[in-house]
Design a protein around this motif. Sequence first.
Motif, PDB file in Angstrom:
ATOM      1  N   GLY A   1      36.064  49.773  28.488  1.00  0.00           N
ATOM      2  CA  GLY A   1      35.300  50.690  27.642  1.00  0.00           C
ATOM      3  C   GLY A   1      33.948  50.092  27.302  1.00  0.00           C
ATOM      4  N   ASP A   2      33.913  48.777  27.160  1.00  0.00           N
ATOM      5  CA  ASP A   2      32.680  48.039  26.871  1.00  0.00           C
ATOM      6  C   ASP A   2      32.863  46.628  27.377  1.00  0.00           C
ATOM      7  N   LEU A   3      31.743  46.003  27.715  1.00  0.00           N
ATOM      8  CA  LEU A   3      31.839  44.650  28.237  1.00  0.00           C
ATOM      9  C   LEU A   3      30.675  43.832  27.699  1.00  0.00           C
ATOM     10  N   PHE A   4      30.962  42.642  27.243  1.00  0.00           N
ATOM     11  CA  PHE A   4      29.903  41.712  26.839  1.00  0.00           C
ATOM     12  C   PHE A   4      29.737  40.736  27.989  1.00  0.00           C
ATOM     13  N   SER A   5      28.539  40.685  28.546  1.00  0.00           N
ATOM     14  CA  SER A   5      28.358  39.847  29.735  1.00  0.00           C
ATOM     15  C   SER A   5      27.248  38.838  29.492  1.00  0.00           C
ATOM     16  N   PHE A   6      27.465  37.635  30.034  1.00  0.00           N
ATOM     17  CA  PHE A   6      26.559  36.526  29.752  1.00  0.00           C
ATOM     18  C   PHE A   6      26.269  35.752  31.023  1.00  0.00           C
ATOM     19  N   VAL A   7      25.026  35.297  31.127  1.00  0.00           N
ATOM     20  CA  VAL A   7      24.687  34.375  32.198  1.00  0.00           C
ATOM     21  C   VAL A   7      25.216  32.997  31.797  1.00  0.00           C
ATOM     22  N   TYR A   8      25.842  32.298  32.747  1.00  0.00           N
ATOM     23  CA  TYR A   8      26.386  30.969  32.441  1.00  0.00           C
ATOM     24  C   TYR A   8      25.286  30.041  31.941  1.00  0.00           C
ATOM     25  N   SER A   9      25.631  29.284  30.918  1.00  0.00           N
ATOM     26  CA  SER A   9      24.670  28.367  30.320  1.00  0.00           C
ATOM     27  C   SER A   9      25.387  27.030  30.108  1.00  0.00           C
ATOM     28  N   VAL A  10      24.795  25.959  30.584  1.00  0.00           N
ATOM     29  CA  VAL A  10      25.446  24.641  30.493  1.00  0.00           C
ATOM     30  C   VAL A  10      25.489  24.208  29.035  1.00  0.00           C
ATOM     31  N   ARG A  11      26.658  23.788  28.557  1.00  0.00           N
ATOM     32  CA  ARG A  11      26.776  23.337  27.168  1.00  0.00           C
ATOM     33  C   ARG A  11      27.187  21.872  27.116  1.00  0.00           C
ATOM     34  N   PRO A  12      26.606  21.140  26.166  1.00  0.00           N
ATOM     35  CA  PRO A  12      26.923  19.723  26.072  1.00  0.00           C
ATOM     36  C   PRO A  12      28.415  19.497  25.771  1.00  0.00           C
TER      37      PRO A  12
ATOM     38  N   ASP B   1      22.344  41.942  36.388  1.00  0.00           N
ATOM     39  CA  ASP B   1      21.814  43.312  36.459  1.00  0.00           C
ATOM     40  C   ASP B   1      22.795  44.248  37.170  1.00  0.00           C
ATOM     41  N   ARG B   2      23.376  43.743  38.269  1.00  0.00           N
ATOM     42  CA  ARG B   2      24.351  44.581  39.006  1.00  0.00           C
ATOM     43  C   ARG B   2      25.566  44.872  38.117  1.00  0.00           C
ATOM     44  N   LEU B   3      26.014  43.854  37.412  1.00  0.00           N
ATOM     45  CA  LEU B   3      27.175  44.021  36.531  1.00  0.00           C
ATOM     46  C   LEU B   3      26.871  45.027  35.416  1.00  0.00           C
ATOM     47  N   LEU B   4      25.669  44.888  34.832  1.00  0.00           N
ATOM     48  CA  LEU B   4      25.304  45.787  33.721  1.00  0.00           C
ATOM     49  C   LEU B   4      25.227  47.234  34.197  1.00  0.00           C
ATOM     50  N   ALA B   5      24.687  47.439  35.429  1.00  0.00           N
ATOM     51  CA  ALA B   5      24.573  48.808  35.955  1.00  0.00           C
ATOM     52  C   ALA B   5      25.960  49.406  36.140  1.00  0.00           C
ATOM     53  N   LEU B   6      26.881  48.615  36.690  1.00  0.00           N
ATOM     54  CA  LEU B   6      28.250  49.118  36.886  1.00  0.00           C
ATOM     55  C   LEU B   6      28.886  49.445  35.530  1.00  0.00           C
ATOM     56  N   GLN B   7      28.718  48.539  34.554  1.00  0.00           N
ATOM     57  CA  GLN B   7      29.362  48.766  33.260  1.00  0.00           C
ATOM     58  C   GLN B   7      28.782  49.990  32.556  1.00  0.00           C
ATOM     59  N   ARG B   8      27.455  50.172  32.696  1.00  0.00           N
ATOM     60  CA  ARG B   8      26.861  51.367  32.067  1.00  0.00           C
ATOM     61  C   ARG B   8      27.544  52.625  32.602  1.00  0.00           C
ATOM     62  N   ALA B   9      27.756  52.657  33.925  1.00  0.00           N
ATOM     63  CA  ALA B   9      28.398  53.830  34.538  1.00  0.00           C
ATOM     64  C   ALA B   9      29.838  53.962  34.040  1.00  0.00           C
ATOM     65  N   LEU B  10      30.553  52.836  33.963  1.00  0.00           N
ATOM     66  CA  LEU B  10      31.957  52.891  33.514  1.00  0.00           C
ATOM     67  C   LEU B  10      32.050  53.352  32.061  1.00  0.00           C
ATOM     68  N   THR B  11      31.129  52.838  31.218  1.00  0.00           N
ATOM     69  CA  THR B  11      31.155  53.217  29.799  1.00  0.00           C
ATOM     70  C   THR B  11      30.893  54.713  29.647  1.00  0.00           C
ATOM     71  N   LEU B  12      29.879  55.206  30.391  1.00  0.00           N
ATOM     72  CA  LEU B  12      29.552  56.629  30.271  1.00  0.00           C
ATOM     73  C   LEU B  12      30.715  57.485  30.762  1.00  0.00           C
ATOM     74  N   GLU B  13      31.307  57.069  31.882  1.00  0.00           N
ATOM     75  CA  GLU B  13      32.449  57.816  32.429  1.00  0.00           C
ATOM     76  C   GLU B  13      33.597  57.854  31.400  1.00  0.00           C
ATOM     77  N   ARG B  14      33.846  56.691  30.775  1.00  0.00           N
ATOM     78  CA  ARG B  14      34.897  56.609  29.765  1.00  0.00           C
ATOM     79  C   ARG B  14      34.562  57.525  28.583  1.00  0.00           C
TER      80      ARG B  14
END
Length: 426
Positions: free
Chosen positions: A316-327, A348-361
């Motif tokens: 229904g919703d997705l929080f997506s993050f670019v990997y970031s190195v942590r100490p 960007d590809r992931l966000l576009a897919l999720q936008r479509a999935l969220t709207l469809e939902r």
Amino acid sequence: MNVSDSEKIVSLLQGAGYLPTQDSSQADLIILNTCSVRAKAEQKVYGCLGRYKGLKNRNRRLILGVGGCVAQQEGERLLEKVPYLDIVFGTHNLHMLPELVRAAERGERRTEVAFLDNEKRLDLFPAAAAEGGVSRFVTIMQGCDNFCSYCIVPHVRGREISRSSAEIVNEIRKMVDKGVREVTLVGQNVNSYGLKSSGEPDFAALLRRVADIPGIERIRFTTSHPKDISAPLIDCFAELPKLCSHIHLPAQAGSDAVLARMNRGYTRSEYLGKIALLKAVRPDIQITGDIIVGFPGESEEDFSQTLSLMEEVRYGDLFSFVYSVRPETKAAEFPDDISQQEKQERLDRLLALQRALTLERNKSFVGSRQQVLVEGFSKRGDQLSGRTSGNRVVNFAGDPTLTGSIVEVTITRAFQNSLFGEIIIF
Ligand code: 5AD
Ligand code: SF4
């Protein structure tokens, strides 16, 4: 967790004689509550402190403090790096804030970042102010023992410690007296609630105790680890109508190879298996999640499995993050081998897919009747706003006195971030 901690900070400071202001130039005390889960969040702290330096020059009495995960990570070093900073307090030291503020009023600069142990857990969970509102967070545990390879949380929040169930129930009862109807039980890893404390219920039993509190209409929780979705928790979804039809279940990745390197403790098919069990007892359950893109060694094939997982789950919703190195994390030893550009393209590809999935939902709800807990006016201010059990925002015309009650709404339109509907008058 940070929102909940900030509420506690506000009530502790009010107890110490300070009042809130919306205007930072009027403030005699500014506390930054910080997050260090990704490098960007950490960098923001230094940007913010830079802006507050000018205020400090203009108001000699201004006390500046930094709390939360960056404070925990940096400790004393923060006072050295930022010469005009007065207070540094870690994730286990919220309760010391009034004392630290008094010291700062006397001109002392102090750091408190010692972790507490289970014996001191009363101090670890100061109660939030007994304020009203419709929906509130309630902290039930803190810390994490999972050590996912990318994650700084176990290092800055410490080991899992659970709050006493009697205190949790007590706090929720007080909230109900102030008009609260919905609680979200929060912790880094709620499924582990109570497992290390003798005499305490486990998470499923805690949910049942909360459901027994008269006046509580809805219960949510976050965040639960997919590997720990247990049979008793699934039974709760089957048997507790107050438990909302929503679960935030971060997958982080869709490829078994990446999941193994992340040390997540489940495979893709085990993750999907847990969702199938939840759907079997709650067919309308809404699934949301977190995904990291560009984890070290993530191939195009691995990434395409993340996209296919998203299609299979239909989040229904997705929080997506670019990997970031942590100490201090295990993954910091892996080569961070995906270019920034590649990471961004995948995101960007992931966000576009999720936008479509969220709207469809969202569109799938048009024509349905939904139970909506009314939270008050919508962002635009001319309609009422509330959420469905599945956590979708619904706006509709109605009387503001309905705030705090559950009403039935027919959904007539779907947008990207919300639904619109008409209240059913009986
Ligand atoms: N880089 C990017 N995202 C991260 N998260 C945690 N650590 C990192 C990291 N090093 C994300 C995970 C987690 C969410 C709170 O933050 O998806 O679920
Ligand atoms: Fe971090 Fe993993 Fe713990 Fe979540 S379960 S807080 S991602 S270590």
